[in-house]
Enzyme design. Structure first.
Site, PDB file in Angstrom:
ATOM      1  N   LYS A  13      20.458  18.847 -23.994  1.00 42.79           N
ATOM      2  CA  LYS A  13      19.180  19.522 -23.721  1.00 42.79           C
ATOM      3  C   LYS A  13      18.748  19.297 -22.268  1.00 42.79           C
ATOM      4  O   LYS A  13      18.418  20.237 -21.546  1.00 42.79           O
ATOM      5  CB  LYS A  13      18.074  18.999 -24.668  1.00 42.79           C
ATOM      6  CG  LYS A  13      18.405  19.142 -26.144  1.00 42.79           C
ATOM      7  CD  LYS A  13      17.289  18.619 -27.042  1.00 42.79           C
ATOM      8  CE  LYS A  13      17.061  17.125 -26.973  1.00 42.79           C
ATOM      9  NZ  LYS A  13      18.165  16.302 -27.517  1.00 42.79           N
ATOM     10  N   ARG A  88       9.777  17.980 -32.590  1.00 43.07           N
ATOM     11  CA  ARG A  88      10.789  17.167 -33.248  1.00 43.07           C
ATOM     12  C   ARG A  88      10.457  16.898 -34.703  1.00 43.07           C
ATOM     13  O   ARG A  88      11.202  16.200 -35.380  1.00 43.07           O
ATOM     14  CB  ARG A  88      10.797  15.830 -32.535  1.00 43.07           C
ATOM     15  CG  ARG A  88      12.056  15.483 -31.844  1.00 43.07           C
ATOM     16  CD  ARG A  88      11.754  14.145 -31.179  1.00 43.07           C
ATOM     17  NE  ARG A  88      12.918  13.411 -30.933  1.00 43.07           N
ATOM     18  CZ  ARG A  88      13.583  13.461 -29.781  1.00 43.07           C
ATOM     19  NH1 ARG A  88      13.197  14.236 -28.802  1.00 43.07           N
ATOM     20  NH2 ARG A  88      14.648  12.735 -29.637  1.00 43.07           N
ATOM     21  N   ARG A 127      26.575   8.078 -20.908  1.00 45.19           N
ATOM     22  CA  ARG A 127      25.569   8.685 -20.018  1.00 45.19           C
ATOM     23  C   ARG A 127      25.051   7.672 -18.984  1.00 45.19           C
ATOM     24  O   ARG A 127      24.819   6.511 -19.299  1.00 45.19           O
ATOM     25  CB  ARG A 127      24.386   9.195 -20.839  1.00 45.19           C
ATOM     26  CG  ARG A 127      23.222   9.676 -19.929  1.00 45.19           C
ATOM     27  CD  ARG A 127      22.185  10.480 -20.656  1.00 45.19           C
ATOM     28  NE  ARG A 127      21.720   9.834 -21.863  1.00 45.19           N
ATOM     29  CZ  ARG A 127      21.004  10.453 -22.793  1.00 45.19           C
ATOM     30  NH1 ARG A 127      20.692  11.726 -22.647  1.00 45.19           N
ATOM     31  NH2 ARG A 127      20.620   9.807 -23.875  1.00 45.19           N
ATOM     32  N   ARG A 155      20.111   4.266 -20.234  1.00 51.55           N
ATOM     33  CA  ARG A 155      18.861   4.201 -20.983  1.00 51.55           C
ATOM     34  C   ARG A 155      18.891   3.080 -22.016  1.00 51.55           C
ATOM     35  O   ARG A 155      19.941   2.792 -22.598  1.00 51.55           O
ATOM     36  CB  ARG A 155      18.618   5.549 -21.684  1.00 51.55           C
ATOM     37  CG  ARG A 155      17.803   6.506 -20.844  1.00 51.55           C
ATOM     38  CD  ARG A 155      17.765   7.902 -21.376  1.00 51.55           C
ATOM     39  NE  ARG A 155      17.452   8.032 -22.795  1.00 51.55           N
ATOM     40  CZ  ARG A 155      17.341   9.194 -23.420  1.00 51.55           C
ATOM     41  NH1 ARG A 155      17.500  10.322 -22.735  1.00 51.55           N
ATOM     42  NH2 ARG A 155      17.068   9.249 -24.699  1.00 51.55           N
ATOM     43  N   ARG A 166      19.128   7.104 -34.177  1.00 54.60           N
ATOM     44  CA  ARG A 166      18.509   8.347 -33.669  1.00 54.60           C
ATOM     45  C   ARG A 166      19.081   9.563 -34.386  1.00 54.60           C
ATOM     46  O   ARG A 166      18.351  10.522 -34.677  1.00 54.60           O
ATOM     47  CB  ARG A 166      18.712   8.452 -32.155  1.00 54.60           C
ATOM     48  CG  ARG A 166      17.797   7.505 -31.374  1.00 54.60           C
ATOM     49  CD  ARG A 166      18.311   7.204 -29.983  1.00 54.60           C
ATOM     50  NE  ARG A 166      18.418   8.373 -29.130  1.00 54.60           N
ATOM     51  CZ  ARG A 166      19.100   8.387 -27.985  1.00 54.60           C
ATOM     52  NH1 ARG A 166      19.722   7.307 -27.565  1.00 54.60           N
ATOM     53  NH2 ARG A 166      19.142   9.486 -27.259  1.00 54.60           N
TER      54      ARG A 166
HETATM   55  P1  AP5 Z   1      21.833  15.115 -22.065  1.00 56.29           P
HETATM   56  O1  AP5 Z   1      21.728  16.431 -21.420  1.00 56.29           O
HETATM   57  O2  AP5 Z   1      21.164  13.952 -21.434  1.00 56.29           O
HETATM   58  O3  AP5 Z   1      21.467  15.236 -23.630  1.00 56.29           O
HETATM   59  P2  AP5 Z   1      20.045  15.384 -24.359  1.00 56.29           P
HETATM   60  O4  AP5 Z   1      20.202  16.404 -25.425  1.00 56.29           O
HETATM   61  O5  AP5 Z   1      18.962  15.568 -23.365  1.00 56.29           O
HETATM   62  O6  AP5 Z   1      20.008  13.948 -25.051  1.00 56.29           O
HETATM   63  P3  AP5 Z   1      18.847  12.873 -25.176  1.00 56.29           P
HETATM   64  O7  AP5 Z   1      19.520  11.592 -25.589  1.00 56.29           O
HETATM   65  O8  AP5 Z   1      17.981  12.837 -23.970  1.00 56.29           O
HETATM   66  O9  AP5 Z   1      18.057  13.435 -26.376  1.00 56.29           O
HETATM   67  P4  AP5 Z   1      17.074  12.709 -27.286  1.00 56.29           P
HETATM   68  O10 AP5 Z   1      16.479  13.834 -28.003  1.00 56.29           O
HETATM   69  O11 AP5 Z   1      17.653  11.643 -28.132  1.00 56.29           O
HETATM   70  O12 AP5 Z   1      16.153  11.889 -26.259  1.00 56.29           O
HETATM   71  P5  AP5 Z   1      14.703  12.134 -25.709  1.00 56.29           P
HETATM   72  O13 AP5 Z   1      14.669  11.653 -24.328  1.00 56.29           O
HETATM   73  O14 AP5 Z   1      14.241  13.492 -26.022  1.00 56.29           O
HETATM   74  O15 AP5 Z   1      23.416  14.808 -22.203  1.00 56.29           O
HETATM   75  C1  AP5 Z   1      23.896  13.624 -22.820  1.00 56.29           C
HETATM   76  C2  AP5 Z   1      25.192  13.193 -22.129  1.00 56.29           C
HETATM   77  O16 AP5 Z   1      26.207  14.164 -22.366  1.00 56.29           O
HETATM   78  C3  AP5 Z   1      25.096  13.061 -20.599  1.00 56.29           C
HETATM   79  O17 AP5 Z   1      25.889  11.984 -20.190  1.00 56.29           O
HETATM   80  C4  AP5 Z   1      25.670  14.394 -20.081  1.00 56.29           C
HETATM   81  O18 AP5 Z   1      26.249  14.253 -18.792  1.00 56.29           O
HETATM   82  C5  AP5 Z   1      26.712  14.705 -21.147  1.00 56.29           C
HETATM   83  N1  AP5 Z   1      26.901  16.152 -21.343  1.00 56.29           N
HETATM   84  C6  AP5 Z   1      25.930  17.107 -21.407  1.00 56.29           C
HETATM   85  N2  AP5 Z   1      26.480  18.316 -21.631  1.00 56.29           N
HETATM   86  C7  AP5 Z   1      27.821  18.115 -21.721  1.00 56.29           C
HETATM   87  C8  AP5 Z   1      28.934  18.989 -21.966  1.00 56.29           C
HETATM   88  N3  AP5 Z   1      28.759  20.304 -22.171  1.00 56.29           N
HETATM   89  N4  AP5 Z   1      30.164  18.454 -22.011  1.00 56.29           N
HETATM   90  C9  AP5 Z   1      30.356  17.099 -21.825  1.00 56.29           C
HETATM   91  N5  AP5 Z   1      29.349  16.235 -21.592  1.00 56.29           N
HETATM   92  C10 AP5 Z   1      28.092  16.735 -21.544  1.00 56.29           C
HETATM   93  O19 AP5 Z   1      13.854  11.138 -26.636  1.00 56.29           O
HETATM   94  C11 AP5 Z   1      14.017   9.744 -26.555  1.00 56.29           C
HETATM   95  C12 AP5 Z   1      13.061   9.061 -27.525  1.00 56.29           C
HETATM   96  O20 AP5 Z   1      11.703   9.365 -27.155  1.00 56.29           O
HETATM   97  C13 AP5 Z   1      13.156   9.482 -28.996  1.00 56.29           C
HETATM   98  O21 AP5 Z   1      14.157   8.762 -29.687  1.00 56.29           O
HETATM   99  C14 AP5 Z   1      11.743   9.167 -29.494  1.00 56.29           C
HETATM  100  O22 AP5 Z   1      11.594   7.788 -29.730  1.00 56.29           O
HETATM  101  C15 AP5 Z   1      10.880   9.552 -28.299  1.00 56.29           C
HETATM  102  N6  AP5 Z   1      10.457  10.966 -28.341  1.00 56.29           N
HETATM  103  C16 AP5 Z   1      10.796  11.956 -27.460  1.00 56.29           C
HETATM  104  N7  AP5 Z   1      10.258  13.121 -27.814  1.00 56.29           N
HETATM  105  C17 AP5 Z   1       9.562  12.874 -28.961  1.00 56.29           C
HETATM  106  C18 AP5 Z   1       8.809  13.702 -29.829  1.00 56.29           C
HETATM  107  N8  AP5 Z   1       8.675  15.024 -29.600  1.00 56.29           N
HETATM  108  N9  AP5 Z   1       8.248  13.132 -30.920  1.00 56.29           N
HETATM  109  C19 AP5 Z   1       8.369  11.800 -31.162  1.00 56.29           C
HETATM  110  N10 AP5 Z   1       9.072  10.964 -30.390  1.00 56.29           N
HETATM  111  C20 AP5 Z   1       9.665  11.498 -29.291  1.00 56.29           C
HETATM  112 ZN    ZN Z   2      17.299  14.373 -22.788  1.00 51.66          ZN
END
Ligand code: AP5
Ligand code: ZN
Length: 209
Positions: A13, A88, A127, A155, A166
């Protein structure tokens, strides 16, 4: 263009959002990034969120809904926005519709990035994120260039144990959000296992249809 980038942890994402905000000149709203900034600034919200995030659990709907509502009122969101990591839960999706309706807006498309669980674990454990630029890298798939190794960090929630938690939270609380949007005919699935540039192209094709 009001869109949601949807997908499991590590689905790509954040990576895709960075490409799209450049092309369309609209902001990315990542609730994860907003919460991590609060943690870095040691605000009361950050202190509360940190424990939950480190355990792979969700922060409360009320808190994130409030953060998103405030962000969506800012001027730069008027011509569109890309939501990343929000909504989410179904409760967040319902609240988002209400928030947007107040200013006669709505979500137009939900792009769902599909990636297998095995691939997700490999992506997340490899990552690295630049403290300076916020750029997202992967030690194998997208290795850092022109970065000082000291600026790259992992992270706190990017270890195998927390990723599994997660993923469980995603399957239980977040996956149902897709059904919510399917009922509104807004979901477009994309194969998130392809190469980064191919996925960007697939998303642009959907957005410009
Ligand atoms: P990346 O693009 O970073 O993936 P992402 O989908 O953004 O993954 P996240 O881990 O950030 O998602 P998340 O939903 O768990 O975390 P968030 O920060 O939202 O890519 C991942 C890796 O893959 C990278 O190394 C990249 O280089 C690689 N990659 C990407 N595309 C690729 C491809 N095509 N091929 C190969 N490699 C590739 O949330 C974190 C925490 O915050 C949650 O657990 C929760 O506690 C809290 N939180 C956030 N939002 C909410 C909400 N709305 N409600 C409640 N709690 C929340
Ligand atoms: Zn992310």
């Amino acid at each position: 263009m009001n869109i949601v980038l949807f997908g499991a942890p590590g689905a790509g994402k954040g990576t895709q959002a960075k490409e799209l905000i450049q092309k369309y000149e609209i902001p990315q709203i990542s609730t994860g990034d907003i919460l991590r900034a609060a943690i870095a600034n040691k605000t009361p919200l950050g202190l509360e969120a940190k424990k939950l995030m480190d355990e792979g659990k969700l922060v409360s709907d009320d808190i994130v809904n409030g953060l998103v509502e405030a962000r969506l009122q800012e001027d730069d969101c008027k011509k569109g926005f890309i939501l990343d990591g929000f909504p989410r839960t179904v409760a967040q999706a319902e609240e988002l519709d209400k928030i947007l309706a107040k200013s006669n807006r709505e979500i137009e498309k939900v792009i769902a990035l599909e990636v297998s669980d095995e691939e997700i674990i490999e992506r997340i454990t490899g990552r690295r994120v630049s403290k300076k630029t916020g750029k997202i890298y992967h030690i194998k798939y997208n290795p850092p260039v022109d970065e000082n190794p000291e600026d790259l960090e992992q992270r706190a929630d990017d270890n195998e144990e927390t990723v599994k938690k997660r993923l469980a939270v995603y399957n239980e609380q977040t996956a149902p959000v897709l059904d919510f949007y399917k009922k509104q005919n807004k979901v477009y699935s994309v194969d998130g296992a392809k190469k980064l540039e191919e996925i960007t192209k697939d998303i642009i094709d959907i957005l410009e249809k």
